[in-house]
Design a protein around this motif. Sequence first.
Motif, PDB file in Angstrom:
ATOM      1  N   UNK A 237       0.817  -1.205   0.000  1.00 52.07           N
ATOM      2  CA  UNK A 237       0.000   0.000   0.000  1.00 52.07           C
ATOM      3  C   UNK A 237       0.855   1.260   0.000  1.00 52.07           C
ATOM      4  N   UNK A 238       1.948   1.233   0.753  1.00 54.19           N
ATOM      5  CA  UNK A 238       2.806   2.423   0.843  1.00 54.19           C
ATOM      6  C   UNK A 238       3.521   2.720  -0.469  1.00 54.19           C
ATOM      7  N   UNK A 239       3.850   1.690  -1.224  1.00 51.64           N
ATOM      8  CA  UNK A 239       4.669   1.886  -2.415  1.00 51.64           C
ATOM      9  C   UNK A 239       3.889   1.813  -3.727  1.00 51.64           C
ATOM     10  N   UNK A 240       2.590   1.627  -3.660  1.00 46.25           N
ATOM     11  CA  UNK A 240       1.814   1.504  -4.904  1.00 46.25           C
ATOM     12  C   UNK A 240       0.509   2.279  -4.811  1.00 46.25           C
ATOM     13  N   UNK A 241       0.598   3.541  -4.438  1.00 42.02           N
ATOM     14  CA  UNK A 241      -0.617   4.335  -4.300  1.00 42.02           C
ATOM     15  C   UNK A 241      -1.400   4.354  -5.609  1.00 42.02           C
ATOM     16  N   UNK A 242      -2.704   4.101  -5.511  1.00 40.86           N
ATOM     17  CA  UNK A 242      -3.572   4.159  -6.686  1.00 40.86           C
ATOM     18  C   UNK A 242      -4.059   5.564  -6.962  1.00 40.86           C
ATOM     19  N   UNK A 243      -3.892   6.460  -5.988  1.00 38.96           N
ATOM     20  CA  UNK A 243      -4.373   7.833  -6.143  1.00 38.96           C
ATOM     21  C   UNK A 243      -3.538   8.540  -7.197  1.00 38.96           C
ATOM     22  N   UNK A 244      -4.160   9.035  -8.261  1.00 34.23           N
ATOM     23  CA  UNK A 244      -3.385   9.725  -9.296  1.00 34.23           C
ATOM     24  C   UNK A 244      -2.896  11.079  -8.797  1.00 34.23           C
ATOM     25  N   UNK A 245      -1.587  11.290  -8.841  1.00 30.29           N
ATOM     26  CA  UNK A 245      -1.038  12.553  -8.343  1.00 30.29           C
ATOM     27  C   UNK A 245      -1.490  13.729  -9.189  1.00 30.29           C
ATOM     28  N   UNK A 246      -1.883  13.468 -10.438  1.00 30.16           N
ATOM     29  CA  UNK A 246      -2.356  14.543 -11.310  1.00 30.16           C
ATOM     30  C   UNK A 246      -3.781  14.954 -10.978  1.00 30.16           C
ATOM     31  N   UNK A 247      -4.486  14.097 -10.202  1.00 27.69           N
ATOM     32  CA  UNK A 247      -5.882  14.365  -9.912  1.00 27.69           C
ATOM     33  C   UNK A 247      -6.808  14.023 -11.072  1.00 27.69           C
ATOM     34  N   UNK A 248      -6.310  13.271 -12.048  1.00 24.01           N
ATOM     35  CA  UNK A 248      -7.093  12.946 -13.236  1.00 24.01           C
ATOM     36  C   UNK A 248      -7.372  11.443 -13.311  1.00 24.01           C
TER      37      UNK A 248
ATOM     38  N   UNK B 213      -0.627  15.086  -3.526  1.00 25.84           N
ATOM     39  CA  UNK B 213       0.247  14.411  -2.571  1.00 25.84           C
ATOM     40  C   UNK B 213       1.232  15.417  -2.001  1.00 25.84           C
ATOM     41  N   UNK B 214       1.467  15.289  -0.696  1.00 24.63           N
ATOM     42  CA  UNK B 214       2.466  16.119  -0.037  1.00 24.63           C
ATOM     43  C   UNK B 214       3.319  15.212   0.817  1.00 24.63           C
ATOM     44  N   UNK B 215       4.575  14.977   0.373  1.00 25.00           N
ATOM     45  CA  UNK B 215       5.432  14.042   1.092  1.00 25.00           C
ATOM     46  C   UNK B 215       4.865  12.648   0.991  1.00 25.00           C
ATOM     47  N   UNK B 216       4.728  11.983   2.133  1.00 20.72           N
ATOM     48  CA  UNK B 216       4.213  10.616   2.156  1.00 20.72           C
ATOM     49  C   UNK B 216       2.729  10.568   2.430  1.00 20.72           C
ATOM     50  N   UNK B 217       2.076  11.724   2.581  1.00 23.86           N
ATOM     51  CA  UNK B 217       0.661  11.755   2.964  1.00 23.86           C
ATOM     52  C   UNK B 217      -0.215  12.012   1.762  1.00 23.86           C
ATOM     53  N   UNK B 218      -1.435  11.480   1.831  1.00 27.78           N
ATOM     54  CA  UNK B 218      -2.451  11.742   0.817  1.00 27.78           C
ATOM     55  C   UNK B 218      -3.338  12.883   1.342  1.00 27.78           C
TER      56      UNK B 218
ATOM     57  N   UNK C 151      -9.098  -3.019  -0.303  1.00 28.59           N
ATOM     58  CA  UNK C 151     -10.371  -2.396  -0.662  1.00 28.59           C
ATOM     59  C   UNK C 151     -10.393  -0.935  -0.231  1.00 28.59           C
ATOM     60  N   UNK C 152      -9.873  -0.661   0.963  1.00 29.02           N
ATOM     61  CA  UNK C 152      -9.824   0.718   1.451  1.00 29.02           C
ATOM     62  C   UNK C 152      -8.955   1.584   0.541  1.00 29.02           C
ATOM     63  N   UNK C 153      -7.848   1.017   0.053  1.00 31.16           N
ATOM     64  CA  UNK C 153      -6.958   1.772  -0.825  1.00 31.16           C
ATOM     65  C   UNK C 153      -7.656   2.120  -2.142  1.00 31.16           C
ATOM     66  N   UNK C 154      -8.405   1.170  -2.694  1.00 33.36           N
ATOM     67  CA  UNK C 154      -9.143   1.430  -3.931  1.00 33.36           C
ATOM     68  C   UNK C 154     -10.255   2.439  -3.678  1.00 33.36           C
ATOM     69  N   UNK C 155     -10.948   2.278  -2.552  1.00 30.09           N
ATOM     70  CA  UNK C 155     -12.033   3.199  -2.208  1.00 30.09           C
ATOM     71  C   UNK C 155     -11.501   4.626  -2.045  1.00 30.09           C
TER      72      UNK C 155
END
Length: 225
Positions: free
Chosen positions: A81-92, A215-220, A139-143
Amino acid sequence: MTKTVVEEGTGGQDNRPGYGQGREALMAAAIRVVARGGLRKLTYRSVAAEAGVTHGLVVHHFGSRDALLEEALGWAVRRSIETSSLVPTSGRLEDFAATLAGFIAADPDLQAFQYELKLESSRRPELRHHIDLLYDAYRDAVREALACFDVSQEMTEIVFAALDGLVFHQVTSGAPDRTEESVDALRRLLAAHRAQASPRAPGGTLNEPKLSCTRSGDDEHFQRA
């Protein structure tokens, strides 16, 4: 307790963990042993050989084979989870899960280990709790990632199942190109779903998320668009 036998490892002297890194190195070694040989190959000696240490160090850190398995599973989930964030940093939306194929290719043993334990949990009920925690975390990461785009819970579960299948197929077939093509198709399905569920406002674009993901540092962080 499974009887320990001497197994040949691939760790050796050159891969001995540095000071203060022993516990993590042993969990990583256990993951490699299980991923490549299944749970039947997991012994104190096989893990020690893989990590380049004495088997007494494995006993010292974990005490039992089951404790090693449980902690290695938890470590694998956190690392994934820490190394494969699904959240797009571009916001797209078009960048959702953009790094998935590369992440799997970089360490397929990490994912193979988790699938081995999921299969084993069907035969060993005491492992099911840990597997449930594993899948709840994913599931939480995808959500979290899809919350940026106001995707329904039902669709989120479908996306999770699709991603899980893609990871499995890449781990077993080693075809990252197919994963990337499938993720791209999944994004198009999500875009079509959003268009049908929430028609775009005049002047708006389909890629505009309900929440802007940055993203800012390691936080979402999630900010109102």
